[in-house]
Design a protein around this motif. Structure first.
Motif, PDB file in Angstrom:
ATOM      1  N   TYR A   6     -17.529  -0.680  -2.087  1.00 17.86           N
ATOM      2  CA  TYR A   6     -16.423   0.063  -2.700  1.00 17.86           C
ATOM      3  C   TYR A   6     -16.865   1.462  -3.091  1.00 17.86           C
ATOM      4  O   TYR A   6     -16.161   2.451  -2.858  1.00 17.86           O
ATOM      5  N   GLU A  29     -13.922  -0.442   8.752  1.00 19.25           N
ATOM      6  CA  GLU A  29     -12.642  -1.028   9.142  1.00 19.25           C
ATOM      7  C   GLU A  29     -12.477  -2.416   8.513  1.00 19.25           C
ATOM      8  O   GLU A  29     -11.379  -2.790   8.078  1.00 19.25           O
ATOM      9  N   TYR A  76     -13.827  -3.337   5.692  1.00 21.94           N
ATOM     10  CA  TYR A  76     -13.582  -3.069   4.272  1.00 21.94           C
ATOM     11  C   TYR A  76     -12.106  -2.739   4.042  1.00 21.94           C
ATOM     12  O   TYR A  76     -11.499  -3.200   3.088  1.00 21.94           O
ATOM     13  N   ARG A  77     -11.525  -1.925   4.924  1.00 21.12           N
ATOM     14  CA  ARG A  77     -10.117  -1.546   4.774  1.00 21.12           C
ATOM     15  C   ARG A  77      -9.203  -2.767   4.870  1.00 21.12           C
ATOM     16  O   ARG A  77      -8.231  -2.887   4.123  1.00 21.12           O
ATOM     17  N   VAL A  78      -9.519  -3.684   5.794  1.00 22.19           N
ATOM     18  CA  VAL A  78      -8.718  -4.903   5.945  1.00 22.19           C
ATOM     19  C   VAL A  78      -8.794  -5.745   4.676  1.00 22.19           C
ATOM     20  O   VAL A  78      -7.779  -6.218   4.153  1.00 22.19           O
ATOM     21  N   ASN A  87      -9.591  -4.703   1.693  1.00 19.65           N
ATOM     22  CA  ASN A  87      -8.981  -3.968   0.590  1.00 19.65           C
ATOM     23  C   ASN A  87      -7.466  -4.091   0.603  1.00 19.65           C
ATOM     24  O   ASN A  87      -6.814  -4.216  -0.436  1.00 19.65           O
ATOM     25  N   ARG A  88      -6.870  -4.080   1.810  1.00 20.59           N
ATOM     26  CA  ARG A  88      -5.420  -4.265   1.915  1.00 20.59           C
ATOM     27  C   ARG A  88      -5.025  -5.673   1.492  1.00 20.59           C
ATOM     28  O   ARG A  88      -3.994  -5.891   0.875  1.00 20.59           O
ATOM     29  N   GLY A  89      -5.902  -6.646   1.827  1.00 20.68           N
ATOM     30  CA  GLY A  89      -5.622  -8.032   1.473  1.00 20.68           C
ATOM     31  C   GLY A  89      -5.589  -8.236  -0.031  1.00 20.68           C
ATOM     32  O   GLY A  89      -4.792  -9.022  -0.543  1.00 20.68           O
ATOM     33  N   LYS A  90      -6.425  -7.456  -0.740  1.00 19.10           N
ATOM     34  CA  LYS A  90      -6.452  -7.588  -2.202  1.00 19.10           C
ATOM     35  C   LYS A  90      -5.191  -7.021  -2.835  1.00 19.10           C
ATOM     36  O   LYS A  90      -4.782  -7.438  -3.898  1.00 19.10           O
ATOM     37  N   GLY A  91      -4.617  -5.980  -2.159  1.00 23.31           N
ATOM     38  CA  GLY A  91      -3.424  -5.374  -2.728  1.00 23.31           C
ATOM     39  C   GLY A  91      -2.225  -6.260  -2.569  1.00 23.31           C
ATOM     40  O   GLY A  91      -1.289  -6.233  -3.343  1.00 23.31           O
TER      41      GLY A  91
END
Length: 255
Positions: free
Chosen positions: A168, A245, A247-249, A251-255
């Protein structure tokens, strides 16, 4: 109506000024000591993430704007950064001088350790080397010990309790640098440049990271030490990009 005409007038005056701030710039790279041109010097515009290299006569051309920073690197020479100025854009070619690195090998004297046979005495005689590495199974991360990394133990413990914090801190707080990483992947000149390099210098310059940060990113992304040690810079770029990439996936899952 007067305000509209005044606004149009300003646009006509200002627009050419802005247009002059960007264009194709030219130059030649030479050896500072001999004035001989240097061929195949790698050049990267750190702001626009565009790359090129010098030809047989040391000449190059690259797209740049005023205040862009060009990064010059060449094997055996000290890498340099050059800021693009208005004069460079207006008056054409510039001569960039690179300094050859002087490699001085220090004499190493190896002295055998004379042991006495007494544990209490020998424990004080045997030298202690600080070049060790802390590792925790399952986390994939390692931290160098010794004076250069005084917080090694605390960093390991922090990683135990916050295993996602490192990624992060690197990716989440560096969106601009990560966009540059994606641009690097799309520029054929930079990809060709990185394919023959193993020093991580260009990657560190564009992403604004230290060598230890690059290694730790790959460690935390579960790449092996053999890969980190032997991969060329293009492979390292692709590995960091793949990790980003993922990490981005997540991170979106956490949102």
């Amino acid at each position: 109506m007067k305000k509209i005409l005044f606004t149009l007038f300003l646009l006509l005056v200002i627009a050419p000024a802005f247009a002059q701030e960007e264009g194709e710039i030219k130059g030649v790279v030479v050896n500072d000591a001999t004035e001989e041109p240097l061929e195949n010097v790698n050049i990267v515009n750190l702001n626009q993430v565009k790359g090129t290299s010098t030809g047989k006569e040391g000449k190059f051309m690259i797209k740049a704007a005023v205040n862009d920073t060009l990064y010059f690197s060449y094997l055996g020479f000290k890498s340099i950064r050059v800021r693009v100025t208005n004069d460079w854009l207006k008056y054409g070619d510039i001569k960039v001088k690179m300094t050859e690195l002087g490699i001085a090998l220090e004499e190493v004297v190896i002295r055998p350790v004379q042991l006495t046979g007494y544990v209490e005495v020998d424990a004080k005689i045997i030298p202690i080397y600080d070049n060790y590495r802390y590792r925790i199974a399952g986390l994939g991360g390692g931290y160098e010990g010794g004076q250069s990394q005084p917080g090694a133990v605390s960093r390991v413990l922090n990683s135990v309790f916050n295993p996602a914090d490192f990624l992060y801190n690197v990716f989440g707080k560096r969106p601009k640098q990560m966009r540059k990483l994606r641009q690097m992947k799309e520029d054929d000149n930079i990809r060709n440049l990185l394919q023959s390099k193993f020093d991580r210098e260009t990657l560190m310059a564009v992403l604004q990271l230290e060598r230890v940060d690059v290694d730790e990113i790959l460690n935390n992304c579960s790449y092996s030490e053999d890969f980190i040690r032997t991969a060329n810079d293009l492979q390292i770029l692709d590995a960091i990009s793949e990790c980003y990439e993922e990490y981005r996936v997540l991170n979106r899952g956490k949102g």
